[in-house]
Design a protein around this motif. Structure first.
Motif: not given
Length: 166
Positions: A9-20, A153-161
């Motif tokens: 997951i660490h490598q996948q996460l960093l690749a996503l952040l770099d790509e975006q 912008r990247i994760a696009q979570p549902e925002l809920v308090a």
């Protein structure tokens, strides 16, 4: 049985952040178990920490796993989270479910869902107070400090308090 998420997951996460083209930095540090301790090591405020809880929401015909993200200085109101999802109750997922859905040990889960069965929900309080959020990035020894706008912008979570009100 939940099919496991892909490994590293660490490598996948960093690749996503770099790509975006995200604005972030990576820190390596000793593995510590408490949010307060890792915040001190990172040099960030406790409220900047993105605490990730893998939850299971059930009832009313709902059976949904949720990756619930909130500031590390807050406690979750799981009943409120369940209500948002449409279920009757929410509880923390089992260690086996956490492993299958995130590929991470507890405490190392980043605030991104890489599994189709894991719905991403985040409390807006995490983004209202700081320009950057901080989190363990798939490893207890590695943190990412990420621009808040880039995260949204990247994760696009549902925002809920769903943090507990005092």
């Amino acid at each position: 049985m939940i099919p496991p998420v892909s490994s590293n997951i660490h490598q996948q996460l960093l690749a996503l952040l770099d790509e975006q083209h995200a604005r972030y930095r990576v820190m390596t540090h000793e593995a510590v178990g408490k949010c307060e301790a890792v915040s001190a090591i990172r040099g960030t405020a406790l409220g900047q920490g993105a605490k990730a809880l893998v939850c299971k929401v059930k009832g009313n015909g709902v059976n949904q796993h949720v990756l619930a993200i909130l500031p590390a200085d807050q406690q979750a109101n799981l009943a409120q989270l369940a209500q948002h999802i449409g279920g009757l109750k929410a509880s923390l997922a089992s260690p086996a479910e956490v492993d299958a859905l995130t590929g991470c040990v507890f405490g190392a889960i980043p605030p991104f869902s890489f599994h189709s069965a894991l719905r991403l929900v985040a409390d807006p309080l995490l983004f209202d107070r700081f320009a950057e959020i901080a989190f363990n990035a798939g490893s207890l020894e590695t943190s990412v400090i990420l621009n808040t706008e880039d995260y949204l912008r990247i994760a696009q979570p549902e925002l809920v308090a769903f943090h507990r009100q005092a």
